[in-house]
Design a protein around this motif. Structure first.
Motif, PDB file in Angstrom:
ATOM      1  N   GLN A   2       0.831  -1.194   0.000  1.00 35.54           N
ATOM      2  CA  GLN A   2       0.000   0.000   0.000  1.00 35.54           C
ATOM      3  C   GLN A   2       0.872   1.253   0.000  1.00 35.54           C
ATOM      4  O   GLN A   2       1.860   1.339   0.721  1.00 35.54           O
ATOM      5  CB  GLN A   2      -0.911   0.001   1.228  1.00 35.54           C
ATOM      6  CG  GLN A   2      -2.166   0.793   1.016  1.00 35.54           C
ATOM      7  CD  GLN A   2      -3.166   0.546   2.140  1.00 35.54           C
ATOM      8  OE1 GLN A   2      -2.796   0.126   3.226  1.00 35.54           O
ATOM      9  NE2 GLN A   2      -4.427   0.788   1.884  1.00 35.54           N
ATOM     10  N   LYS A   3       0.474   2.240  -0.845  1.00 29.88           N
ATOM     11  CA  LYS A   3       1.252   3.471  -0.944  1.00 29.88           C
ATOM     12  C   LYS A   3       1.031   4.360   0.277  1.00 29.88           C
ATOM     13  O   LYS A   3      -0.046   4.375   0.871  1.00 29.88           O
ATOM     14  CB  LYS A   3       0.863   4.233  -2.221  1.00 29.88           C
ATOM     15  CG  LYS A   3       1.343   3.569  -3.499  1.00 29.88           C
ATOM     16  CD  LYS A   3       1.184   4.478  -4.690  1.00 29.88           C
ATOM     17  CE  LYS A   3       2.403   5.347  -4.885  1.00 29.88           C
ATOM     18  NZ  LYS A   3       2.367   6.107  -6.150  1.00 29.88           N
ATOM     19  N   SER A  48      -8.862  10.099   0.610  1.00 33.33           N
ATOM     20  CA  SER A  48      -7.419  10.178   0.859  1.00 33.33           C
ATOM     21  C   SER A  48      -6.688  10.143  -0.474  1.00 33.33           C
ATOM     22  O   SER A  48      -7.207   9.629  -1.466  1.00 33.33           O
ATOM     23  CB  SER A  48      -6.945   9.031   1.757  1.00 33.33           C
ATOM     24  OG  SER A  48      -7.216   7.785   1.159  1.00 33.33           O
ATOM     25  N   VAL A  49      -5.504  10.739  -0.492  1.00 30.12           N
ATOM     26  CA  VAL A  49      -4.692  10.803  -1.705  1.00 30.12           C
ATOM     27  C   VAL A  49      -3.324  10.194  -1.411  1.00 30.12           C
ATOM     28  O   VAL A  49      -2.577  10.715  -0.579  1.00 30.12           O
ATOM     29  CB  VAL A  49      -4.510  12.262  -2.190  1.00 30.12           C
ATOM     30  CG1 VAL A  49      -3.771  12.293  -3.524  1.00 30.12           C
ATOM     31  CG2 VAL A  49      -5.855  12.974  -2.311  1.00 30.12           C
ATOM     32  N   PRO A  50      -2.985   9.078  -2.062  1.00 33.00           N
ATOM     33  CA  PRO A  50      -1.660   8.484  -1.866  1.00 33.00           C
ATOM     34  C   PRO A  50      -0.554   9.406  -2.382  1.00 33.00           C
ATOM     35  O   PRO A  50      -0.774  10.196  -3.304  1.00 33.00           O
ATOM     36  CB  PRO A  50      -1.721   7.197  -2.705  1.00 33.00           C
ATOM     37  CG  PRO A  50      -3.162   6.940  -2.949  1.00 33.00           C
ATOM     38  CD  PRO A  50      -3.820   8.287  -2.978  1.00 33.00           C
TER      39      PRO A  50
END
Length: 243
Positions: A2-3, A48-50
């Motif tokens: 996961q990033k 959310s933004v990776p």
């Protein structure tokens, strides 16, 4: 694997208090009575933004796009919910935001850079590069209030593009300015985006730009998320809705 998350928005609510066009005395009296109209511009938004993602945001005028960007940039406060930048620096490219109209372009470069968290020395080291990219000629030493919207855009873009923050927020700026600068700013944006750890959020009405640049699209409608996901799928659904 996961990033890493660069930005997290949770249950965000932003309200405006609206007054109708009464006299000042009447307005104050109505305020005292608590007779204000409350408008929710952003209504319980979570996403959310990776790190390294380019997220596009679409929605008709008045859907809360610019309000949300300003909240992420720290210009507006959340009435409810949280915005977690995970320790990242953030900058907002938006016409009419962040410049002191009575100061010159050169003075505004220093002020804007320091507001972004850079030292005056760091900004001065990048000054020539910013001025060259903006290409405003003698206007760089004239008050910003003498600038056209296109010149405003050039200076704002140049500051943010050269003084690189971890998260870049772009509010319609790429669509302003002459065609030569549009091409130059688009190429510079591509260069910034190509860096793996750069996180970008773009608000735009230009589907072609979003299609080329974005990993995902978030569709805001009346202050709420209507859809978020694959660029092609969300843009297709949005365009069908708007047609």
């Amino acid at each position: 694997m996961q990033k890493e998350i660069a930005l997290e928005v949770k249950d965000l609510v932003i309200r405006y208090r609206c007054l109708k066009s009464f006299s000042l005395k009447a307005s104050l009296f109505r305020l005292a009575k608590g007779d204000q109209k409350i408008f929710e511009a952003v209504r319980g938004v979570s996403f959310s933004v990776p790190k390294g993602e380019i997220l596009g945001i679409v929605g008709k005028n008045g859907s809360g796009k610019s309000t949300m960007l300003r909240a992420i940039a720290g210009i507006f406060s959340a009435d409810e919910g949280t915005i977690d930048l995970h320790g990242n620096s953030v900058s907002l490219l938006s016409i009419g935001v962040g410049f002191q109209e009575t100061l010159t372009g050169r003075e505004n470069i220093i002020l804007s850079g320091m507001l972004l968290g850079f030292s005056e020395q760091q900004v001065r080291e990048k000054m020539d590069e910013i001025i060259e990219f903006a290409n405003l000629g003698e206007f760089i030493d004239m008050p910003v209030k003498t600038y056209s919207s296109g010149m405003h855009s050039k200076l704002a873009f140049s500051i943010t593009a050269i003084l690189e923050s971890d998260i870049i927020l772009i509010d319609e700026v790429l669509s302003v300015g002459d065609s030569k600068f549009k091409k130059k700013s688009y190429n510079k944006m591509k260069e910034l985006i190509d860096k793996e750890d750069r996180t970008v959020i773009i608000v735009s009405h230009v589907a072609e730009t979003l299609q080329k640049l974005c990993n995902r699209i978030l569709w805001l409608h009346d202050g709420q998320i209507r859809m978020i996901g694959d660029t092609g799928e969300v843009l297709a659904a949005y365009e069908e809705f708007m047609s």
